[in-house]
Design a protein around this motif. Sequence first.
Motif, PDB file in Angstrom:
ATOM      1  N   GLN A 274     -33.966  -4.645   3.809  1.00  0.00           N
ATOM      2  CA  GLN A 274     -33.574  -4.288   2.451  1.00  0.00           C
ATOM      3  C   GLN A 274     -33.401  -5.460   1.498  1.00  0.00           C
ATOM      4  OE1 GLN A 274     -29.786  -2.287   2.401  1.00  0.00           O
ATOM      5  NE2 GLN A 274     -30.456  -0.353   1.490  1.00  0.00           N
ATOM      6  N   SER A 275     -33.222  -6.305   2.010  1.00  0.00           N
ATOM      7  CA  SER A 275     -33.131  -7.736   1.352  1.00  0.00           C
ATOM      8  C   SER A 275     -34.219  -8.207   0.805  1.00  0.00           C
ATOM      9  CB  SER A 275     -32.236  -8.953   1.882  1.00  0.00           C
ATOM     10  OG  SER A 275     -30.838  -8.298   2.193  1.00  0.00           O
ATOM     11  N   THR A 276     -35.112  -8.372   1.738  1.00  0.00           N
ATOM     12  CA  THR A 276     -36.674  -8.864   1.428  1.00  0.00           C
ATOM     13  C   THR A 276     -37.307  -7.730   0.303  1.00  0.00           C
ATOM     14  OG1 THR A 276     -36.711  -9.391   3.725  1.00  0.00           O
ATOM     15  CG2 THR A 276     -38.745  -9.329   2.225  1.00  0.00           C
ATOM     16  N   SER A 277     -37.012  -6.495   0.443  1.00  0.00           N
ATOM     17  CA  SER A 277     -37.530  -5.674  -0.347  1.00  0.00           C
ATOM     18  C   SER A 277     -37.124  -5.760  -1.749  1.00  0.00           C
ATOM     19  CB  SER A 277     -37.314  -4.152  -0.047  1.00  0.00           C
ATOM     20  OG  SER A 277     -37.933  -3.178  -0.946  1.00  0.00           O
ATOM     21  N   CYS A 278     -35.611  -5.943  -1.765  1.00  0.00           N
ATOM     22  CA  CYS A 278     -34.920  -6.273  -3.121  1.00  0.00           C
ATOM     23  C   CYS A 278     -35.560  -7.429  -3.965  1.00  0.00           C
ATOM     24  CB  CYS A 278     -33.168  -6.210  -2.783  1.00  0.00           C
ATOM     25  SG  CYS A 278     -32.417  -6.446  -4.284  1.00  0.00           S
ATOM     26  N   ILE A 279     -35.741  -8.459  -3.013  1.00  0.00           N
ATOM     27  CA  ILE A 279     -36.168  -9.712  -3.748  1.00  0.00           C
ATOM     28  C   ILE A 279     -37.541  -9.561  -4.340  1.00  0.00           C
ATOM     29  CG2 ILE A 279     -36.790 -12.023  -3.256  1.00  0.00           C
ATOM     30  CD1 ILE A 279     -34.304 -12.149  -1.181  1.00  0.00           C
ATOM     31  N   LEU A 300     -32.671 -11.825 -10.006  1.00  0.00           N
ATOM     32  CA  LEU A 300     -32.438 -10.793  -9.195  1.00  0.00           C
ATOM     33  C   LEU A 300     -31.755  -9.476  -9.734  1.00  0.00           C
ATOM     34  CD1 LEU A 300     -30.792 -12.360  -5.997  1.00  0.00           C
ATOM     35  CD2 LEU A 300     -32.775 -10.970  -5.971  1.00  0.00           C
ATOM     36  N   ASP A 301     -31.335  -9.398 -11.034  1.00  0.00           N
ATOM     37  CA  ASP A 301     -30.791  -8.414 -11.855  1.00  0.00           C
ATOM     38  C   ASP A 301     -31.919  -7.463 -12.076  1.00  0.00           C
ATOM     39  OD1 ASP A 301     -28.375  -9.154 -11.581  1.00  0.00           O
ATOM     40  OD2 ASP A 301     -28.286 -10.480 -13.657  1.00  0.00           O
ATOM     41  N   TYR A 302     -33.095  -7.857 -12.095  1.00  0.00           N
ATOM     42  CA  TYR A 302     -34.403  -7.262 -12.576  1.00  0.00           C
ATOM     43  C   TYR A 302     -34.566  -6.135 -11.487  1.00  0.00           C
ATOM     44  CZ  TYR A 302     -35.934 -10.264 -16.186  1.00  0.00           C
ATOM     45  OH  TYR A 302     -36.118 -10.765 -17.418  1.00  0.00           O
ATOM     46  N   ALA A 303     -33.737  -5.963 -10.176  1.00  0.00           N
ATOM     47  CA  ALA A 303     -34.002  -5.100  -9.184  1.00  0.00           C
ATOM     48  C   ALA A 303     -32.802  -3.928  -9.192  1.00  0.00           C
ATOM     49  CB  ALA A 303     -33.853  -5.572  -8.020  1.00  0.00           C
ATOM     50  N   THR A 309     -25.756  -2.681  -6.936  1.00  0.00           N
ATOM     51  CA  THR A 309     -25.266  -3.836  -7.475  1.00  0.00           C
ATOM     52  C   THR A 309     -24.633  -4.719  -6.381  1.00  0.00           C
ATOM     53  OG1 THR A 309     -24.709  -2.889  -9.793  1.00  0.00           O
ATOM     54  CG2 THR A 309     -23.734  -4.970  -9.251  1.00  0.00           C
ATOM     55  N   SER A 310     -24.077  -4.113  -5.484  1.00  0.00           N
ATOM     56  CA  SER A 310     -23.284  -4.875  -4.357  1.00  0.00           C
ATOM     57  C   SER A 310     -24.355  -5.494  -3.601  1.00  0.00           C
ATOM     58  CB  SER A 310     -22.458  -4.004  -3.400  1.00  0.00           C
ATOM     59  OG  SER A 310     -23.600  -2.603  -3.098  1.00  0.00           O
ATOM     60  N   LEU A 311     -25.537  -5.157  -3.266  1.00  0.00           N
ATOM     61  CA  LEU A 311     -26.451  -5.696  -2.486  1.00  0.00           C
ATOM     62  C   LEU A 311     -27.126  -6.706  -3.463  1.00  0.00           C
ATOM     63  CD1 LEU A 311     -28.543  -5.798  -0.329  1.00  0.00           C
ATOM     64  CD2 LEU A 311     -30.121  -4.367  -1.527  1.00  0.00           C
ATOM     65  N   ILE A 312     -27.247  -6.681  -4.743  1.00  0.00           N
ATOM     66  CA  ILE A 312     -27.745  -7.654  -5.519  1.00  0.00           C
ATOM     67  C   ILE A 312     -26.742  -8.868  -5.602  1.00  0.00           C
ATOM     68  CG2 ILE A 312     -28.548  -8.483  -7.972  1.00  0.00           C
ATOM     69  CD1 ILE A 312     -29.547  -5.435  -8.410  1.00  0.00           C
ATOM     70  N   GLN A 313     -25.587  -8.518  -5.776  1.00  0.00           N
ATOM     71  CA  GLN A 313     -24.721  -9.660  -5.911  1.00  0.00           C
ATOM     72  C   GLN A 313     -24.291 -10.403  -4.505  1.00  0.00           C
ATOM     73  OE1 GLN A 313     -24.303  -9.351  -9.432  1.00  0.00           O
ATOM     74  NE2 GLN A 313     -22.311 -10.561  -8.761  1.00  0.00           N
ATOM     75  N   ASP A 314     -24.586  -9.526  -3.372  1.00  0.00           N
ATOM     76  CA  ASP A 314     -24.771 -10.251  -2.011  1.00  0.00           C
ATOM     77  C   ASP A 314     -25.673 -11.166  -1.928  1.00  0.00           C
ATOM     78  OD1 ASP A 314     -22.254  -9.261  -1.467  1.00  0.00           O
ATOM     79  OD2 ASP A 314     -23.154  -7.975   0.167  1.00  0.00           O
ATOM     80  N   LEU A 319     -28.530 -16.666  -1.485  1.00  0.00           N
ATOM     81  CA  LEU A 319     -29.445 -17.870  -2.037  1.00  0.00           C
ATOM     82  C   LEU A 319     -28.834 -19.018  -2.398  1.00  0.00           C
ATOM     83  CD1 LEU A 319     -31.956 -15.168  -3.858  1.00  0.00           C
ATOM     84  CD2 LEU A 319     -32.096 -16.231  -1.517  1.00  0.00           C
ATOM     85  N   THR A 320     -27.629 -18.868  -3.137  1.00  0.00           N
ATOM     86  CA  THR A 320     -26.800 -19.906  -3.550  1.00  0.00           C
ATOM     87  C   THR A 320     -26.552 -20.688  -2.334  1.00  0.00           C
ATOM     88  OG1 THR A 320     -25.934 -18.572  -5.397  1.00  0.00           O
ATOM     89  CG2 THR A 320     -24.842 -20.743  -4.742  1.00  0.00           C
ATOM     90  N   ILE A 321     -25.969 -19.736  -1.253  1.00  0.00           N
ATOM     91  CA  ILE A 321     -25.658 -20.762   0.089  1.00  0.00           C
ATOM     92  C   ILE A 321     -26.793 -21.420   0.639  1.00  0.00           C
ATOM     93  CG2 ILE A 321     -24.881 -20.590   2.336  1.00  0.00           C
ATOM     94  CD1 ILE A 321     -22.950 -18.302   1.464  1.00  0.00           C
ATOM     95  N   VAL A 322     -28.126 -20.691   0.653  1.00  0.00           N
ATOM     96  CA  VAL A 322     -29.290 -21.315   1.219  1.00  0.00           C
ATOM     97  C   VAL A 322     -29.749 -22.482   0.447  1.00  0.00           C
ATOM     98  CG1 VAL A 322     -31.671 -20.930   1.434  1.00  0.00           C
ATOM     99  CG2 VAL A 322     -30.431 -19.427   2.180  1.00  0.00           C
ATOM    100  N   LEU A 323     -29.478 -22.539  -1.075  1.00  0.00           N
ATOM    101  CA  LEU A 323     -29.677 -23.638  -1.588  1.00  0.00           C
ATOM    102  C   LEU A 323     -28.966 -24.855  -1.393  1.00  0.00           C
ATOM    103  CD1 LEU A 323     -31.587 -24.986  -4.004  1.00  0.00           C
ATOM    104  CD2 LEU A 323     -29.360 -24.252  -5.535  1.00  0.00           C
TER     105      LEU A 323
END
Length: 761
Positions: A274-279, A300-303, A309-314, A319-323
Motif C-alpha cells: 500500500q505504501s509503495t503504491s501510494c508513493i 505525497l499530497d498528490y496521492a 490522509t492517515s496513510l499519507i501522513q504516516d 520518509l522523514t525518519i529515513v532521511l
Amino acid sequence: MSKRSSLSSSSESETKVGKPPPYNTGQTDDEKTVARMDSEDPNKEKKLKYPRSVFFIVVNEFCERFSYYGMRTILSLYLNKALGFPEDTATVLYHVFIMLCYFTPILGAIVADTFLGKYKTILYVSILYAVGNVVLSVGAIPNTEWIGAPVEDAYGVPQTVVSLIGLFIIAVGTGGIKPCVAAFGGDQFIRPQQDRQLETFFSIFYFSINAGSLLSTVVTPILRDEVECAGVETCYPLAFGVPAILFAVALAVFLIGSSSYTKTPPSSHNVIAQSTSCITHAISRKFKAKKGEKKRDHWLDYADDKYDTSLIQDLKGVLTIVLLYLPMPFFWALFDQQGSRWTFQATRMDGNLGGGVAIKPDQMQVVNPLLILLFVPIFEAFFYPLFNKIGVLHRPLQKMVFGGTLAGVAFVVSGLVELQLEPTYAKIPPTNSLQLNIYNTLDCNLTINFNNTQYEVPRLSALPLDDSSEYFKNGVYDLVATSMNCPDLVNDTLMKTLNMTQYPSASLLFSYSSDSQGFDALDLAEIELEKSDNANPRIRILYDLATESNGENVTFMIGGFEWTGLPDQGSTESMDRLSPGSYEIKYSIGGGDPVLIRSEEFLTGAVYEVVVASDNPGEPFMLVQELTKPNSVSILLLIPQYVLITMGEVMFSPIGLQFSFTQAPESMKSLIQGLWQLTVAFGNLIVIIIAEAKIFPKQSDEFFLFAGLMFVDMIILAILAWRYKYKETPDSSNKEKKKSISDSSDSESIGDEGREQDTGM
C-alpha cells in the motif's frame, strides 16, 4: 502521531469512493479502553502497573544476546584460525555476516507488520535461528564422524561450507527477530499513560542485551582456548555449542510468557504494498500535474485522490525518519570493528597483567558490555537529568550526534595506539623478494659468497638479513661457503645452489656433515614471520642432529607439547599454543630418554626460531633467534578507546531505538525498527568496501580515515537533526487535565494531539 491521535484522524477522515480499504492505524483494545475511560471520567487518576509480560521479554533478550554475542566474539578468530582465512578475508567475512544480520530485519519487519504479527514472527523465526546455531556448532567439529561421514566432508560438503551455511541461517534468524522484539516489548505499554515506564523499558532492554553480551564475551573465549576437544587443542564446537543452548533457553522463556503478552495483530492490509503504491501514485500525479494546478505542500499530497490522509501522513513521517537514517551507518561502521580490527589489534599487544593473570585478545570485547552496564544507569540517573536541567543535549538527535562524535574520537585514539604498535610488527618482504636468516652452528667462522656479496658469520651465531636493503630478489643463486680454521674438518669449502623463488622468508642452516669430515647446508626452510592470532609466542624448531640420530626420528618437547620430526635433520611446524613464559627445551632420539638442552623464555607475540644442532664432539647446541619482536605495548592501552566508543554507544544506540519507536507511525513500528537495523547493515558494508579496497598499507591510516569520515558524517546528521520536527505524544495525565479545566473552560484541548513541533534538533 500518537496512537490516540491516529484513531481520531482515521475516524474523522471520510473514505472516498474508489479508494483502497481504510488504512489500519494499529490501535489495540487496551488503548480503546483507555480512550473510553478518558471520555467517561477525564479527572480520574489512572495508575497502570508495570506490565508483567515485559520481564519474559527482557529475560528472553538476555539469553538470545548471550547466544549471539558469544558466537560473534570468537567468530573472527574462528574464521582466521580454524578455517584458515587470511586476516583481511576473515575481517570481510565477519562484516558480511554482521551485514546480513542487519539486512534481514527488514524482511522480519514486513512479515510482522503485514502477515504474522510480532509474536508469531519471533516464535517461528526463532526456531530457524536455533537450527542455525546447531549447524554452526556441528560444523565446527574437526575430523569427527557425523552421520557416517567426516564433518570436513559431510555429504560431500567441506567443513568451511557447513560453517558458513550455519552462519547464514543464524543471520536470517537473528535478523528476522531484531525488528520485532523491542517493538513487541513496547506494545506491552499503554501510551501516553506509561510513556515514562516505556522509556525505562528501553534502558532495561538495552541493559539486558549488554548483560548477556558481557557474560558470553568472558565465557566463550575461555571455552575456545582452554578446553581441548575432538583431538584438537582448541574447542570451537563447545564455544559455539554453549550459546546454542542459551538460545534454546531464550525460546523456552519466550513461550512461557505467551499467555501474558499483549499481541497487536498485523495490519489488515499489506502496508508495504500500500505504501509503495501510494508513493508511486503521488510521483506519477506530481509529474502529470498541469500548469496552473494548485501546488501541494508535500509531493505525497498528490496521492490524496486515491489514498487516505492517515496513510499519507504516516508515509511523510517514515520518509522523514529515513532521511535522518542516511548518515547513521557510519557509526556502526566504527562500532562493529570492535569484533574485527580491534580484536586483531589486541592480538598484537601484551595481555599479561602480572601474577599469572592474562587477558585473551577476544576477551577485550568484554570491556564494552561491562561499561554499558556501568554507564546506562549513570547516564539515566545523572547525566540525562543534568543535560535537561541546563538545556543541552536534551533531544534524542542531539545525543546521537554527540555519541557519534565520541565514536570518531575513539578511532583517533585507536590510530594513535596503532602507531605505537607498528615498530613491533613483523617485517614482511615485498612481493617477489625473500628475507634470509643464516645460522652457523660450526665451532668456527664462516665466509659466504653469493649474490656478488661476501657475508661473515661468526661461530655458533645467526646472521639475520632482515633489513629491507638486504632482501633478495627471487631467483636461483650459487653459493660458496668457506670455514675459517675449523678444527678436525677435512673439507673446508662448500658449494651449493639455492632456489630462492619459493618462499617470502627462509632459513639457511650450516652444520657438521654426518661423517664429521666437513660441513653441509640444509635446504632452505620456510619460516612464518607473522605474529600469532592468540598473542602467544610462535615457535619453530630447525634442527640437524645427523651426527647422533643415526636415521631415527627426533622428538622435541617444550612445556608439555611435543613435535616429532624427520630423522637426522629438518624443521617442525610453527606452534603457538604455549603461553608466554620460561620453558625447558628437551629432545629425544628414537623414543629414548629426553635430553635437556636448556631453559628459554618466550615472550608474548614474538616469533622465534629455535636452532638445534650437534657440535663437533656430538654435544647438542641450541640457538634461539627472535624473528619478530614481542608485544611490548600493554593491552590495557585499548581501554580509553573502548570507554569513548561505549559512551558514544550509550548516547546513540538505545536513544536511536527509542527515537525510532516513538516517532514511527503506529502501523509501521516494526518496519521502522527494520530500517533502523538496516543502518547497521550498511555500516558493515562500508567496512567491507574499505577493507577490500586496501587504500592504505598501514592500519593506523585506516583508523584515522574512519575517524575523519565520522566527523564529517556527524556534521551532516546535525544539520538534518536541526531541521527535524518531532512528533509529540500528548500528555493525558490527570494532573494536566485538571490544569487545563481550571485555567479556562474554553481553552484548547489537551496537547494538540498529533501536532509536530519545530524543536531544533
